[in-house]
Design a protein around this motif. Structure first.
Motif, short mmCIF file in Angstrom:
data_model
loop_
_atom_site.label_atom_id
_atom_site.label_comp_id
_atom_site.label_asym_id
_atom_site.label_seq_id
_atom_site.Cartn_x
_atom_site.Cartn_y
_atom_site.Cartn_z
N VAL A 1 8.94 -2.68 10.81
CA VAL A 1 8.17 -2.27 10.18
C VAL A 1 7.97 -0.73 10.72
O VAL A 1 7.38 -0.51 11.62
N LEU A 2 8.02 0.07 9.56
CA LEU A 2 8.09 1.45 9.92
C LEU A 2 6.98 2.15 9.11
O LEU A 2 6.91 2.03 7.77
N ASP A 3 6.17 2.76 9.76
CA ASP A 3 5.07 3.46 9.20
C ASP A 3 5.81 4.94 8.79
O ASP A 3 6.35 5.84 9.45
N ILE A 4 5.67 5.27 7.47
CA ILE A 4 6.43 6.43 6.93
C ILE A 4 6.06 7.71 7.37
O ILE A 4 6.70 8.74 7.61
N ASN A 5 4.53 7.90 7.68
CA ASN A 5 4.12 9.29 7.93
C ASN A 5 4.20 9.53 9.70
O ASN A 5 4.85 10.40 10.12
N SER A 6 3.96 8.41 10.33
CA SER A 6 3.83 8.61 11.67
C SER A 6 5.61 8.13 12.31
O SER A 6 5.86 8.63 13.61
N ARG A 7 6.33 7.58 11.59
CA ARG A 7 7.74 7.23 11.93
C ARG A 7 7.52 6.28 13.08
O ARG A 7 8.60 5.73 13.78
N GLN A 8 6.38 5.65 13.34
CA GLN A 8 6.33 4.48 14.45
C GLN A 8 6.83 3.38 13.78
O GLN A 8 6.31 3.04 12.44
N SER A 9 7.59 2.48 14.71
CA SER A 9 7.86 1.14 13.88
C SER A 9 7.35 0.04 14.90
O SER A 9 7.34 0.05 16.10
N ASP B 1 0.82 -1.21 0.08
CA ASP B 1 -0.03 0.06 0.07
C ASP B 1 0.96 1.19 -0.05
O ASP B 1 0.18 2.39 -0.34
N GLY B 2 2.03 1.06 0.00
CA GLY B 2 3.14 2.12 0.10
C GLY B 2 3.40 2.95 1.35
O GLY B 2 3.83 4.15 1.13
N ARG B 3 2.53 2.55 2.21
CA ARG B 3 2.58 3.79 3.47
C ARG B 3 3.52 3.09 4.61
O ARG B 3 3.90 3.84 5.35
N LYS B 4 4.26 1.96 4.32
CA LYS B 4 5.23 1.78 5.34
C LYS B 4 6.38 0.99 4.66
O LYS B 4 6.39 0.74 3.39
N LEU B 5 7.39 0.95 5.33
CA LEU B 5 8.92 0.20 4.87
C LEU B 5 9.06 -0.78 5.70
O LEU B 5 9.05 -0.66 6.92
N VAL B 6 9.48 -1.92 5.19
CA VAL B 6 10.16 -2.93 6.15
C VAL B 6 11.66 -2.40 5.95
O VAL B 6 12.39 -2.21 5.08
N VAL B 7 12.28 -2.32 7.15
CA VAL B 7 13.87 -1.96 7.15
C VAL B 7 14.43 -2.94 8.09
O VAL B 7 13.61 -3.69 9.03
N THR B 8 15.72 -2.69 8.12
CA THR B 8 16.69 -3.35 9.29
C THR B 8 17.26 -2.45 10.11
O THR B 8 17.87 -1.34 9.59
#
Lengths: 433, 175
Positions: A273-281, A254-261
């Motif tokens: 998992v990082l929410d791009i807008n809220s920066r909550q992970s 959905d383009g709203r989150k990133l999976v990151v290491t």
């Protein structure tokens, strides 16, 4: 599990692209029989002597590079119709041509054009597809690729990916160090555009599902950070810059989150998992092993990742909202960098094949592993949006170069760079028109 | 850690205080090798004593005054080599002796395999060095780590020797 041996027919054809193209494409291995077709030069009506772009040439190159078609030379054509009513099927039948593509470009304003094309089946004596599209000088190349996509799909049943893009990283010597660049080009190497450059490494580009943004890792200031950059505006946001490792971003469907290491100060790499807008992970793995290279399944339910919790690196998956990881790969001592095909049926990876690092694809249903590449340091597989072709990085001498291969391993192309080390190709999703 | 080395390290640390070097390698100190070379023997100093220690040879190492700041690792390993543990200990002493010092540990991997996984391998090596520094008295606030994976090779070739030069941790003093 079964490892298939690839029997290959090697055909080498060189295409001299326009001088400004950085990537030169060579088919190093083609399907056994290439279907003979004809792409007739398009007609032109306009205020200048020539049309802004040779549409027929772009379409012919696209179809030829697919490895499935062999366009005949212009000199061999017995007629050069530009309208469907003028096509003489007997003339084409004599030449053994199975499909004919004709078309016209008409100028309709200062920077407005109408491009029309028709595809004919010589044997069936019928039109397979015909289409008219508006274009400007700026969009004409995409219109030509779009036409090639429609023709390709009609003839093969597979969606074309000529109107798509590729992002990749280059490294050029600069002074004592290197200059790293993040580049986006058309899938055929044309229209190179530099997204970002730095004397510190750039890594791990990833497309957003709408193709409008790229996430990547940059080591500016000798620390790793993850950025998301909007291509059209060039503006970028730093989405993760924690202590330790910030790496391996991949967008959710959905383009709203990133999976990151993230590694943290203690360097325990885990999947977040990082929410791009809220920066909550949210932290998805906690094992003290290296967990990295997360990638979403197309349905958004799972995250596939690399972990060496069993000793060497193997591929696991975990539910995107958390849970117990499940091991996916068992064949071989080294399987890393999982990437799902957009149709969800196949898993591409870097696989150690008797000492060589190669690209392999696991059929998730049949569970058989097919080694697709033939180098010894191949890496970074990425599926085309039609799930039928992959792009990856391999070596040519000391330099990295890009190759594409069909998912059945039969058709291979090399995209040779004009210079420098090219790595980490990622194929864009389908483009909006 | 021998008593001598502790003294050497303390001396070195003391000398470093107030030294506002911006170089990545701290100044070599001549006292280092001088003290070091007297540390080999084990004879008692009782005149006429009937037993002599066996002694041990002293290698001449012209670079002994400089503290090495690159440590190499075996393939697929994050274990510090035995010969490097004393050198890492001396870096720890410097840090413990001067709380103003800061280091960045840069971990690297050879170029084989997947790039982001190699970032993990480089970090694992950095963390080996970091743990040793912490155990021996450095403070967490003095140490940062970064892993460049295979992105910044020291050697550009693709022989085993080149790979061996690339599997490394570099200690960089950042102030």
């Amino acid at each position: 599990m079964l490892k298939k041996a690839l029997s290959t027919v090697v055909i080498i054809i060189s295409f001299a692209g326009p001088a400004w193209a950085e990537l030169d494409i060579t088919i190093t291995q083609g399907a056994g029989k290439r279907t003979p077709i004809a792409v007739v030069p398009f007609g032109w009506t306009g205020t200048t002597a020539d049309m802004p772009l040779d549409i027929a040439e772009v379409i012919g190159n696209d179809l030829s590079r697919s490895g499935r078609f062999a366009p005949i030379g212009e000199d061999d054509m017995l007629q050069k119709p530009t309208d469907g009513t003028d096509v003489d099927f007997d003339d084409w039948s004599i030449l053994g041509v199975e499909a004919v593509i004709i078309g016209r470009v008409t100028q309709t304003g200062e920077n407005a054009y109408s491009v029309q094309f028709q595809l004919f089946d010589v044997f069936g004596r019928d039109q397979l597809v015909g289409y008219r599209m508006p274009a400007s000088r700026g969009t004409m190349r995409r219109v030509a690729h779009r036409a090639a996509d429609m023709i390709y799909e009609k003839l093969t049943g597979i969606k074309g990916v000529f109107d798509t893009k590729v992002a990749y990283v280059t490294a050029q010597p600069r002074g004592n160090g290197r200059l790293y660049s993040l580049i986006v080009s058309d899938q055929d190497g044309e229209n190179e555009f530099k997204i970002m450059e730095s004397t510190d490494p750039i890594m791990s580009p990833a497309w957003s599902p709408d193709s409008r943004r790229l996430a990547y890792v940059s080591f500016e200031g000798n620390k790793s950070s993850i950025f998301v950059q909007t291509l059209r505006t060039g503006s970028r946001i730093q989405v993760s810059s924690k202590a330790g490792i910030n790496g391996a971003p991949a967008f959710s469907p959905d383009g709203r989150k990133l999976v990151v290491t993230l590694g943290g100060v203690d360097g325990n790499l885990d999947i977040h998992v990082l929410d791009i807008n809220s920066r909550q992970s949210q932290r998805l793995t906690t094992h003290r092993a290296i967990d990295t290279e997360g990638s979403w399944s197309p349905d958004g339910r799972y995250i596939y990742f690399t972990s060496d919790r069993s000793g060497g690196p193997q591929i696991y998956r975990v539910a995107a909202d958390g849970g117990t990881p499940e091991r996916i790969t068992f064949e071989g001592s080294y399987n890393a960098r999982p990437r799902l095909s957009p149709d969800g049926a196949k898993l591409a990876m870097v696989h150690n094949d008797r000492g060589n690092y190669r690209i392999a694809v696991l059929d998730l249903e049949r569970k058989d592993l097919l080694v697709l590449s033939v180098g010894n340091q191949d890496e970074s597989p990425s599926f085309a949006p039609n799930s039928d072709t992959l792009i990856y990085a391999t070596r040519q001498g000391r330099n990295g170069v890009l190759e594409t291969v069909s998912a059945d391993g039969l058709i291979r192309q090399r995209l040779a760079s004009g210079g420098g080390d090219v790595r980490e190709p990622v194929w864009s999703p389908f483009q909006r028109f | 850690m021998s008593q001598h080395k502790l003294i050497v390290a303390s001396l070195l640390a003391a000398l470093l205080i107030g030294c506002s070097s911006s170089r990545s390698i701290p100044d070599p100190e001549p006292t280092d090798s001088a003290v070091e070379s007297s540390g080999g023997g084990s004879a008692t100093d009782a005149y006429g004593s009937d037993t002599m220690g066996g002694g041990e040879p002293i290698d001449y190492d012209p670079t002994a005054g400089e503290l090495a700041n690159i440590f190499y690792f075996d393939f697929d390993s994050a274990e510090l080599r035995p010969e490097d543990t004393d050198i890492v200990a001396r870096h720890a002493m410097q840090l413990a002796g001067n709380s103003n010092l800061r280091v960045r540990l840069e971990g690297h991997a050879d170029e084989r395999g997947s790039r982001e996984y190699n970032i993990g391998l480089g970090e694992r090596r950095s963390q080996t060095v970091r743990r040793m520094l912490l155990i021996q008295g450095a403070a967490t606030s003095q140490i940062s780590t970064v892993s460049f994976g295979e992105e910044r090779p020291a050697a550009m070739g693709d022989s085993e020797d080149d790979y061996a030069q690339n599997r490394r941790v570099e200690i960089k003093y950042t102030n």
